[in-house]
Every structure is written in C-alpha cells, then in structure tokens.
Design a protein around this motif. Structure first.
Motif, PDB file in Angstrom:
ATOM      1  N   PRO A   1      58.942  20.273  14.744  1.00  0.00           N
ATOM      2  CA  PRO A   1      60.372  20.233  14.429  1.00  0.00           C
ATOM      3  C   PRO A   1      61.225  21.310  15.089  1.00  0.00           C
ATOM      4  N   PRO A   2      60.769  22.588  15.170  1.00  0.00           N
ATOM      5  CA  PRO A   2      61.621  23.584  15.845  1.00  0.00           C
ATOM      6  C   PRO A   2      61.881  23.273  17.318  1.00  0.00           C
ATOM      7  N   VAL A   3      60.973  22.559  17.966  1.00  0.00           N
ATOM      8  CA  VAL A   3      61.191  22.156  19.360  1.00  0.00           C
ATOM      9  C   VAL A   3      62.276  21.089  19.430  1.00  0.00           C
ATOM     10  N   LEU A   4      62.366  20.262  18.391  1.00  0.00           N
ATOM     11  CA  LEU A   4      63.294  19.133  18.378  1.00  0.00           C
ATOM     12  C   LEU A   4      64.637  19.457  17.735  1.00  0.00           C
ATOM     13  N   GLY A   5      64.787  20.665  17.181  1.00  0.00           N
ATOM     14  CA  GLY A   5      66.088  21.046  16.659  1.00  0.00           C
ATOM     15  C   GLY A   5      66.136  21.433  15.199  1.00  0.00           C
ATOM     16  N   TRP A   6      65.068  21.156  14.432  1.00  0.00           N
ATOM     17  CA  TRP A   6      65.041  21.616  13.045  1.00  0.00           C
ATOM     18  C   TRP A   6      64.475  23.032  13.052  1.00  0.00           C
ATOM     19  N   SER A   7      65.313  24.038  12.990  1.00  0.00           N
ATOM     20  CA  SER A   7      64.993  25.438  13.230  1.00  0.00           C
ATOM     21  C   SER A   7      64.696  25.625  14.723  1.00  0.00           C
ATOM     22  N   SER A   8      64.030  26.702  15.097  1.00  0.00           N
ATOM     23  CA  SER A   8      63.780  26.964  16.517  1.00  0.00           C
ATOM     24  C   SER A   8      62.674  28.000  16.675  1.00  0.00           C
ATOM     25  N   TYR A   9      62.148  28.072  17.890  1.00  0.00           N
ATOM     26  CA  TYR A   9      61.229  29.147  18.256  1.00  0.00           C
ATOM     27  C   TYR A   9      62.010  30.138  19.100  1.00  0.00           C
ATOM     28  N   THR A  10      61.918  31.411  18.745  1.00  0.00           N
ATOM     29  CA  THR A  10      62.721  32.417  19.434  1.00  0.00           C
ATOM     30  C   THR A  10      61.922  33.700  19.605  1.00  0.00           C
ATOM     31  N   VAL A  11      62.453  34.605  20.425  1.00  0.00           N
ATOM     32  CA  VAL A  11      61.784  35.888  20.661  1.00  0.00           C
ATOM     33  C   VAL A  11      61.814  36.722  19.383  1.00  0.00           C
ATOM     34  N   SER A  12      60.698  37.344  19.061  1.00  0.00           N
ATOM     35  CA  SER A  12      60.603  38.165  17.858  1.00  0.00           C
ATOM     36  C   SER A  12      61.427  39.436  18.001  1.00  0.00           C
ATOM     37  N   LYS A  13      61.568  40.167  16.913  1.00  0.00           N
ATOM     38  CA  LYS A  13      62.375  41.385  16.912  1.00  0.00           C
ATOM     39  C   LYS A  13      61.831  42.444  17.868  1.00  0.00           C
ATOM     40  N   ILE A  14      60.508  42.454  18.049  1.00  0.00           N
ATOM     41  CA  ILE A  14      59.940  43.453  18.950  1.00  0.00           C
ATOM     42  C   ILE A  14      60.150  43.076  20.414  1.00  0.00           C
ATOM     43  N   GLY A  15      60.459  41.789  20.663  1.00  0.00           N
ATOM     44  CA  GLY A  15      60.859  41.359  21.992  1.00  0.00           C
ATOM     45  C   GLY A  15      59.756  40.969  22.944  1.00  0.00           C
ATOM     46  N   THR A  16      58.513  40.883  22.460  1.00  0.00           N
ATOM     47  CA  THR A  16      57.409  40.550  23.366  1.00  0.00           C
ATOM     48  C   THR A  16      56.659  39.284  22.987  1.00  0.00           C
ATOM     49  N   THR A  17      56.953  38.706  21.844  1.00  0.00           N
ATOM     50  CA  THR A  17      56.303  37.467  21.413  1.00  0.00           C
ATOM     51  C   THR A  17      57.363  36.493  20.925  1.00  0.00           C
ATOM     52  N   CYS A  18      56.970  35.238  20.773  1.00  0.00           N
ATOM     53  CA  CYS A  18      57.881  34.205  20.267  1.00  0.00           C
ATOM     54  C   CYS A  18      57.316  33.603  18.992  1.00  0.00           C
ATOM     55  N   GLU A  19      58.192  33.237  18.076  1.00  0.00           N
ATOM     56  CA  GLU A  19      57.782  32.762  16.758  1.00  0.00           C
ATOM     57  C   GLU A  19      58.903  31.927  16.160  1.00  0.00           C
ATOM     58  N   PRO A  20      58.646  31.258  15.016  1.00  0.00           N
ATOM     59  CA  PRO A  20      59.734  30.546  14.339  1.00  0.00           C
ATOM     60  C   PRO A  20      60.865  31.505  13.987  1.00  0.00           C
ATOM     61  N   ASN A  21      62.060  30.979  13.925  1.00  0.00           N
ATOM     62  CA  ASN A  21      63.250  31.806  13.718  1.00  0.00           C
ATOM     63  C   ASN A  21      63.404  32.169  12.242  1.00  0.00           C
ATOM     64  N   TRP A  22      62.628  33.192  11.811  1.00  0.00           N
ATOM     65  CA  TRP A  22      62.661  33.591  10.404  1.00  0.00           C
ATOM     66  C   TRP A  22      64.004  34.202  10.030  1.00  0.00           C
ATOM     67  N   TYR A  23      64.685  34.816  10.987  1.00  0.00           N
ATOM     68  CA  TYR A  23      65.867  35.628  10.677  1.00  0.00           C
ATOM     69  C   TYR A  23      67.159  34.828  10.594  1.00  0.00           C
ATOM     70  N   SER A  24      67.126  33.564  10.880  1.00  0.00           N
ATOM     71  CA  SER A  24      68.352  32.775  10.847  1.00  0.00           C
ATOM     72  C   SER A  24      68.907  32.685   9.423  1.00  0.00           C
ATOM     73  N   GLY A  25      70.216  32.828   9.302  1.00  0.00           N
ATOM     74  CA  GLY A  25      70.859  32.692   8.001  1.00  0.00           C
ATOM     75  C   GLY A  25      71.332  31.278   7.731  1.00  0.00           C
ATOM     76  N   ASN A  26      71.043  30.355   8.659  1.00  0.00           N
ATOM     77  CA  ASN A  26      71.479  28.971   8.521  1.00  0.00           C
ATOM     78  C   ASN A  26      70.644  28.240   7.469  1.00  0.00           C
ATOM     79  N   PHE A  27      71.318  27.516   6.573  1.00  0.00           N
ATOM     80  CA  PHE A  27      70.610  26.764   5.523  1.00  0.00           C
ATOM     81  C   PHE A  27      69.670  25.737   6.133  1.00  0.00           C
ATOM     82  N   HIS A  28      70.082  25.140   7.245  1.00  0.00           N
ATOM     83  CA  HIS A  28      69.255  24.158   7.957  1.00  0.00           C
ATOM     84  C   HIS A  28      67.919  24.767   8.356  1.00  0.00           C
ATOM     85  N   ASP A  29      67.944  26.016   8.820  1.00  0.00           N
ATOM     86  CA  ASP A  29      66.715  26.703   9.200  1.00  0.00           C
ATOM     87  C   ASP A  29      65.903  27.101   7.976  1.00  0.00           C
TER      88      ASP A  29
END
Length: 274
Positions: free
Chosen positions: A127-155
C-alpha cells in the motif's frame, strides 16, 4: 551493519545449502524454516547491504525510487520472516496437538502456509508504494522505512492497521500455539508417569518456546513500540540516532533466527554431521 549483514548472509545461506544438499531435510515441517532463512537472507541482501553503503556515505545517496524500493523490500521480507515464525508455531501445534484428528501435515499443507505468508505480507506492505502512506528516508537519513512521522490521518490508518496485522496477530499466533503445545506435552508427561525422563522432552520444548518468544519480542518490540509512539505523537522530538536504533536492531533477528530455529534443531545437526 557490516557485521550483522555478513553474519546473516553466511548463516542463512548455510541453512539453505544444507537443506538443498540433504534430501532427508526436505520435509514439510522444514519448508517454513527454509522459508524463514530465505526471507532473512533477502532482508540482509537488500536492507543490510544498502544500509551499510548508505551509512558509509553518510546519507541515502541512491535517489527517491531506490528509497521506495529499499523500504518496500526490507519491510516485505521482514514481515515474511515474522509471519514465517507464526506459521512455524502453528505447524508445530498442528503436528503435536493434532487438532484435526488423524490429518497429518503434508507437502500441500506446507505449501499453502508459504503461499499465505508471501501473499498476506505483500498485501500489507505494497500500500505505501501505491499511495496509502509512503516509504521515506528515516530521520537519521541513511535508511528508508514507512512514514511513521506523518501527521496525516490517512497515514495513521495504515500504520495502525499495519501494526495490528503484522505484529499483534503473528505474536498472538505464536503465544497461543506454543502455550497449547506446552499444555499438551505436560498432559502427556503426566499420563506416562512422574519419572524424570518423562518430563525431559517437556522441559526441552519449554526452553525452546521461551527462547522463541523472547527472541521475537527482543527483535521487534522496540521497533513496533517506536512506530506507535511516533504515529501517536508525530511532533515528538527524538535524537535521530535514538530513532534509528530500533530499525537497525530489528535487522539482528536475521542473525539469531538461524541459530534458534535450525542449529538448535537436532534433526538438522545430525544430518549435517553424517
């Protein structure tokens, strides 16, 4: 990451090689163990190798789509490994407790278990690939993961659903199946007398069960707890190194899974030594 990745790749490759070499090990009950090793191998091959390279460079230098692919691959193979542990617990319960009477575990049953693991995991990681949430760079900036930090209700709806289906459910299956398994073994032990030897198998299985559940919790609880905390409080301030620790720590499961589920398996050890 280099040490963890190298250890995981060598251990899990050894498991698959030994199973391929010795036909005696190609039994339905071992299918899921090999599947677990394959998933752990792929987690380390994709996530471990890329994490080592990006940490060496100091940032995720591969671009947006590589980030999406890395985030999806690591999450997908990681959830396959998690659900493999749950299916392994169910298969052991099925073989020893025989809830369906004389029906035994056969190749087709094991194959259905594998199909379920890979399909179910794909359903909740694509689903994150298709638009339900997303995969993004982590806070440390070297890995990618689901977008835990989004404040969007959809995410938020995806993260909560993902947490339930890919952590709570497999953990529940593991605990319930192994508790029923221990209860069954205790009953059989009491039926056959109170001799010390009668309780030896029960003690061995009990220790193995404790190791299995503790290993599962140690590897994945910090990451699961972290995801829920930052989902509930996306504005929380955490040091990037602290925020990255649970994700890196969860990758260590690929190192000790082969030790617990294979190298402590007497059947595998005996066949490998002959």
């Amino acid at each position: 990451m280099f040490v963890v990745t190298a250890a995981s790749l060598s251990e899990n490759f050894t498991v698959m090689l030994v199973t391929f070499r010795f036909t005696q090990l190609r039994k339905p009950l071992n299918y899921i163990i090999v599947n677990l090793s394959l998933a752990d191998f792929l987690v380390s091959l994709t996530g471990g190798t890329i994490s080592f390279l990006t940490n060496y460079h100091g940032y995720f230098f591969l671009g947006k789509w590589a980030c999406v692919l890395e985030g999806f691959a690591v999450t997908y193979f990681g959830i396959v490994a998690l659900w493999s542990l749950a299916v392994l617990a169910f298969e052991r319960f099925f073989v020893i407790c025989r809830p369906l009477g004389n029906i035994r575990l056969r190749g087709k049953h094991a194959a259905l278990g594998l199909l379920f693991v890979w399909t179910f995991s794909f359903i909740w990681t694509i689903p994150p690939v298709l638009g339900w949430s997303s995969y993004t760079v982590s806070k440390i900036g070297t890995t990618c993961e689901p977008n835990w930090y989004s404040g969007n209700f959809h995410d938020h709806t995806f993260i909560i659903t993902f947490f339930i289906t890919c952590f709570i459910l497999p953990l529940g299956v593991i605990v319930v199946c192994y508790c029923k398994l221990i209860k069954k073994l205790r009953k059989v032990s009491n039926t056959h007398g109170r001799l010390g030897n009668a309780r030896k198998p029960e003690r061995q299985v009990t220790r193995m069960v404790v190791v299995m559940i503790v290993a599962f919790m140690v590897a994945w609880t910090p990451y699961a707890a972290f995801s829920i905390v930052v989902t509930a409080h996306p504005s929380i301030h955490l040091d990037p190194r602290l925020a990255a620790a649970p994700a890196f720590f969860s990758k260590t499961a690929a190192v000790y899974n082969p030790v617990i589920y294979v190298f402590m398996n007497k059947q595998v050890t005996l066949h490998s030594c002959t």
